[in-house]
Design an enzyme around this catalytic site. Structure first.
Site, mmCIF file in Angstrom:
data_model
loop_
_atom_site.group_PDB
_atom_site.id
_atom_site.type_symbol
_atom_site.label_atom_id
_atom_site.label_comp_id
_atom_site.label_asym_id
_atom_site.label_seq_id
_atom_site.Cartn_x
_atom_site.Cartn_y
_atom_site.Cartn_z
ATOM 1 N N HIS A 85 41.061 29.622 40.374
ATOM 2 C CA HIS A 85 40.989 31.012 40.817
ATOM 3 C C HIS A 85 39.941 31.195 41.910
ATOM 4 O O HIS A 85 38.876 30.586 41.858
ATOM 5 C CB HIS A 85 40.663 31.935 39.641
ATOM 6 C CG HIS A 85 41.076 33.352 39.906
ATOM 7 N ND1 HIS A 85 40.273 34.240 40.566
ATOM 8 C CD2 HIS A 85 42.221 33.999 39.639
ATOM 9 C CE1 HIS A 85 40.908 35.391 40.664
ATOM 10 N NE2 HIS A 85 42.103 35.280 40.112
ATOM 11 N N HIS A 86 40.273 32.053 42.866
ATOM 12 C CA HIS A 86 39.400 32.251 44.009
ATOM 13 C C HIS A 86 38.081 32.904 43.630
ATOM 14 O O HIS A 86 37.099 32.828 44.374
ATOM 15 C CB HIS A 86 40.130 33.097 45.051
ATOM 16 C CG HIS A 86 39.605 32.907 46.435
ATOM 17 N ND1 HIS A 86 38.329 33.235 46.792
ATOM 18 C CD2 HIS A 86 40.189 32.389 47.534
ATOM 19 C CE1 HIS A 86 38.158 32.950 48.079
ATOM 20 N NE2 HIS A 86 39.270 32.424 48.538
ATOM 21 N N SER A 87 38.027 33.522 42.449
ATOM 22 C CA SER A 87 36.748 34.102 42.017
ATOM 23 C C SER A 87 35.778 32.987 41.599
ATOM 24 O O SER A 87 34.590 33.222 41.457
ATOM 25 C CB SER A 87 36.971 35.064 40.845
ATOM 26 O OG SER A 87 37.552 34.383 39.752
#
Lengths: 457, 457
Positions: free
Chosen positions: B138-140
Site C-alpha cells: 500500500h502506498h501509505s
C-alpha cells in the site's frame, strides 16, 4: 431503468470491504473420456461463445451505492466476458487444499460495482485431472439458494448432451414468489422486511405478532452464548469443503429415529465442540444454530394459501454435552419442538417470527452492535436441496458442489450444504482471523459422524 | 502506537473500491540450473521461513480509515504468511499473456486493512519455465519508487548466493529524507503537502510561490486536452508489460542528440497517437506527460542544501504531429526548457511548483472534480533507475521487473519503467473500461521505436 427496491439495495448498503455480500459455489467436474489437457480452456471458450446474456447477468448498480437512499439498476448491452469468465489454475501439487486456498482468496475480494455483479473461474491443474468451477454473484442480484439453483439449471442428466449453457446464457425465470420463499437466511431477512412492511409498517408490527406467538405457544426465545464465532470479522476468508455419503448419515438417522438434518446438526455440534475445545474457547452454555426450514402449512385468515412455507428455526446444539448421542437426542428434541410450534402458525406469523429471530442479522452493519449484543444464535446451518441424479455439464460429470456463503459481523462462520446423488457436499466459510484453522472442522465433522456411527451405524 | 501522519493517511482516505492505492511490481526469474518443477514452491517455503519480519511489513491501520480524522498505525507481532505469501499458477498454455491477465486481477483487488498492507504471489506454470513474482504494497506504507528499491534490495549480484532474503525479512532502512525526495509522483503529492505545510500553512502559500516562479520565468503553465485517459475510472485494471533493449533506445538518442528519456517519451507519444487514432479519440491539441525528474541543484536561502532534488516536469508529447522525428524533436525541446527552468529554481521552489502541478491529483477524490476539470496532463510517465548488473534471487536470474503503478480518476493510464542490465522494462497499468485493449499499446510502442530507428538507428 428499473428502480432497485430497498430489499435489494440493503445488500449493497450493508457491504463494506470487510463484508462482501456475494454468494458463491465451488463445483468439481470429472472431464468426459477422451478430453485433453485443454478441456478447461475449451469450457472457458464455450462459456464466452454467445453474446446472448440474460438480463440478470448484465445488471449492475447505476451509481456506486455508498449511503442510504434509492438507487437504480442499469443493464449493460455488452458483457466483458474476458473479465467475468476467468481461466485459472491451481499451483502444484494440485491438491484440493490448493483449490480451497484459491477459493478463499476469490471469495474474500469484492465484486466491481461498475460491472454486472458476478464472476466465474474455470480452474485446471488438479492432480486428479478434475476441473473446478468457482462462481460468485452478488446477493443483491439473487440469494444463495437461487444462485445454487441457477448453477443446477446449467446441468443436464444426459452425459451425452453437449448443448449445456452456463447460467448467464439460460433464459431467465421469474423471481421466487412469496408463496415459495427462499431457504436462504439473508433472503429471509429480505422477506421478513417485505412482510412486516405489508402488514403494518416496520419492525414494531412484526415484534407485536412475534410476541403474541411467543405468549400463545409458551416459547422460550432462543439464546446463545457469545463465542469467538460471534465477534466482528475482517476482510479475509477461509473456505473448506468436503463430501459425505448420504447413506452413512441416513443410517444413523434411521437407527436413532431422528432426521438427516438432525444428524447433520449433531455433526456440526460435535465438530464445533471439538474445535472450540482446541481453541480453549468452548462456552459453558449450549450453543445454538439457525436453520432455515421448509414447511407444509395451512392457509391463514387473509386467504393466503399455505403451500410450501419457509421459516427459520433456532436449534439447541447441546455443545455442553460430552456424549455424541446425547447431543443428537437434544438436537432432535429441540428441532421437533421448534417445527411443531411453526406447524401451528400461519405463514404470516412464521415469517414475522423468523424475521424477528433474524433481525439482529439486519442490525450487524450498525457500528458497535456486534461488539456488545448477545448473538441471536451462534452459527447458520443451511441445507439446500440439490439434484437427485448424476448431473453433467457438456459431458463432464458433477463430482462436488459446495456452497460458499456469507459471513458478517457476529456470524464469522457459515455452514451451507447441498445434496447430490449419494452425497452431502458441505461448504464452510469463515473469517480468516476469527476462525483460525477452519479446515480442522472437516476432520471434526468426520469424527463426530464416526462417533455417532458407533452407537447408531 | 505511532500516529499516522496525514501524508500517510491521505492514501487510505483517498482509496475507494474504485481506486486501490497500492503499488506493485511483476518480476520474472529464470530458475537456476538443475532446479525441479517444485522450484516455485520451494521459493514460497523459503519466503515463509523466518518470523523475523521487519516492522514496516507488520504494520496496518489501527482502525479502518473511513473518514477524515487522525488514525494510528498498529504493528502486529505475528504475520499470517499463508495469507501474505501466495503460491499461484498461470493456466495453460502459460504464455506471458496469461500472466498479465492474472496480474491485472491481482492489482485490481483491495488489500485487507485488518492486516499488514502487502501481498506477494510466486507464480509457476509459464511455458518457458520461468517463475514470476507479483508483489503489492500500500502506498501509505512506501511509495512506488521505494517499493521498487525494496524489491531490488532483495537481489544479489552473485548467482551462487543462496542467502537472499525477501523484502519483508530485510533490515529496515530509514524513510527517504527530504534531501533525496522520491521520484514517485504520489510521493511528490505527499512531499508537496509537507513543504507547503512547512512554509506557511496550506495550498495558498504554495500557489503564491508557484505564481512567482511562473511570472519570473515567463512559463506557460502546461495545459492538456481532455482525452479518454482523463475521465473517471472503474475498479478493474488491465496490465501490460514488455522489455526493450536499452541499446536500441540509446542508439536513437545518440544519433538524434536527444536523451534516453526523450526517446522513451517519443515512443509513448507515438504509441498514444496510434492507439487513440484506432479508438477514434485523438485530440487535436497535443497531449502532455508528467515526468518526475531528479536534478542536481544549488542550495536555497533557507540554508537547505541542494543535493539531488526531485521535481515534476510536464512535457509536450506533440501527439498532433504525424512524423515520429518531429515528435521527438518537440519533446526534446519541451523537456529541455522545463529542466532549464527548474535548474534555476531553489529546491523549495521546485517542490512548490511540482506540488501545484500535481495538486489536481490530490483533488481527484472530490466528487465531480474529474468530470469537469481539464486534466493537468494526460499521462504520467515515470522512469525508476534499476540495477546495472545481472541480479539473482537465490540463484534465479532476474529476467524482467515491471512496475505496476496506480491509476485514479483523471489518470486512467500510468506508464512506469525501470532499467536493468541491457533492458528497459515497461509496465502499463490502466482502467479496464476507460483504456480498452491496453495491450495494443505494447505493439504501438515497438512501432514508434522502429519508426525512430529508420531515421536515427
Amino acid at each position: 431503468m428499473p428502480f432497485m427496491p430497498p430489499t435489494d439495495s440493503m445488500f449493497l448498503l450493508a457491504e463494506s470491504r470487510e463484508h462482501p455480500m456475494h454468494v458463491g459455489g465451488l463445483q468439481l467436474f470429472v472431464p468426459p473420456e477422451g478430453s485433453g489437457p485443454d478441456f478447461a480452456r475449451e469450457i472457458v471458450a464455450a462459456m464466452r461463445q454467445s453474446d446472448d446474456v440474460s438480463p440478470l447477468f448484465r445488471r449492475h448498480p447505476k451509481a456506486p451505492v455508498g449511503s442510504l437512499g434509492n438507487t437504480w439498476w442499469a443493464t449493460d448491452d455488452v458483457v466483458d466476458f474476458d473479465y467475468h469468465v476467468r481461466h485459472s489454475a491451481v499451483p502444484r501439487p494440485g491438491r484440493i487444499r490448493e483449490l480451497l486456498h484459491l477459493t478463499s482468496r476469490w471469495h474474500g475480494s469484492l465484486l466491481d460495482r461498475h460491472r454486472p455483479l458476478w464472476e466465474c473461474h474455470v480452474v485446471e491443474g488438479l492432480e486428479d485431472g478434475r476441473i473446478a468451477v468457482y462462481s460468485k454473484i452478488h446477493h443483491s442480484m439473487v440469494d444463495g439458494v437461487a444462485a445454487i439453483k441457477l448453477m443446477q439449471r446449467a446441468l443436464s442428466e444426459d452425459p451425452e448432451a453437449r448443448d449445456c449453457l452456463p447460467p448467464w446464457l439460460l433464459p431467465q425465470r421469474e423471481r421466487t414468489e412469496s408463496g415459495t420463499r427462499s431457504l436462504d437466511p439473508w433472503g429471509m431477512v429480505r422477506s421478513g422486511a417485505d412482510v412486516v412492511g405489508e402488514l403494518a409498517g416496520l419492525v414494531p408490527a412484526g415484534l407485536k405478532i412475534a410476541q403474541q406467538v411467543v405468549r400463545d405457544n409458551d416459547i422460550t426465545l432462543p439464546r446463545a452464548p457469545k463465542t469467538i464465532l460471534n465477534g466482528p470479522v475482517g476482510g479475509a476468508r477461509r473456505f473448506a469443503a468436503q463430501s459425505w455419503s448420504i447413506d452413512r448419515i441416513q443410517q444413523v438417522a434411521k437407527s436413532s429415529a431422528t432426521t438427516l438434518n438432525d444428524v447433520v446438526l449433531a455433526m456440526v455440534s460435535g465438530a464445533l465442540r471439538a474445535y472450540l475445545l482446541e481453541q480453549n474457547a468452548l462456552p459453558d452454555e449450549p450453543m445454538s444454530a439457525m436453520v432455515p426450514i421448509s414447511l407444509a402449512l395451512r392457509g391463514d385468515s387473509a386467504g393466503r394459501e399455505g403451500g410450501n412455507q419457509v421459516g427459520a428455526i433456532v436449534v439447541n446444539l447441546a455443545t455442553d454435552r460430552e456424549n455424541g448421542s446425547t447431543r443428537l437426542e437434544e438436537i432432535s428434541y429441540s428441532s421437533k419442538q421448534a417445527k411443531k410450534i411453526m406447524g401451528d402458525m400461519t405463514p404470516t406469523q412464521i415469517l414475522a417470527l423468523s424475521a424477528i429471530q433474524m433481525a439482529p442479522l439486519a442490525m450487524t452493519p450498525v457500528p458497535g452492535y456486534v461488539r456488545y449484543a448477545r448473538p441471536p444464535f451462534n452459527v447458520i446451518v443451511s441445507n439446500v436441496p440439490g439434484p437427485k441424479e448424476e448431473m453433467y455439464f457438456n459431458g463432464a460429470r458433477l463430482d462436488g458442489m459446495y456452497p460458499v456463503s456469507i459471513v458478517t459481523d457476529g456470524q464469522a462462520l457459515n455452514i451451507t450444504l447441498t445434496s447430490r446423488k449419494g452425497f452431502l457436499d458441505v461448504g464452510l466459510i469463515g473469517c480468516r482471523r476469527s476462525v483460525p484453522h477452519l479446515q480442522r472442522l472437516l476432520q471434526h465433522l468426520e469424527d463426530a459422524l464416526a462417533e455417532l456411527e458407533k452407537s447408531w451405524g
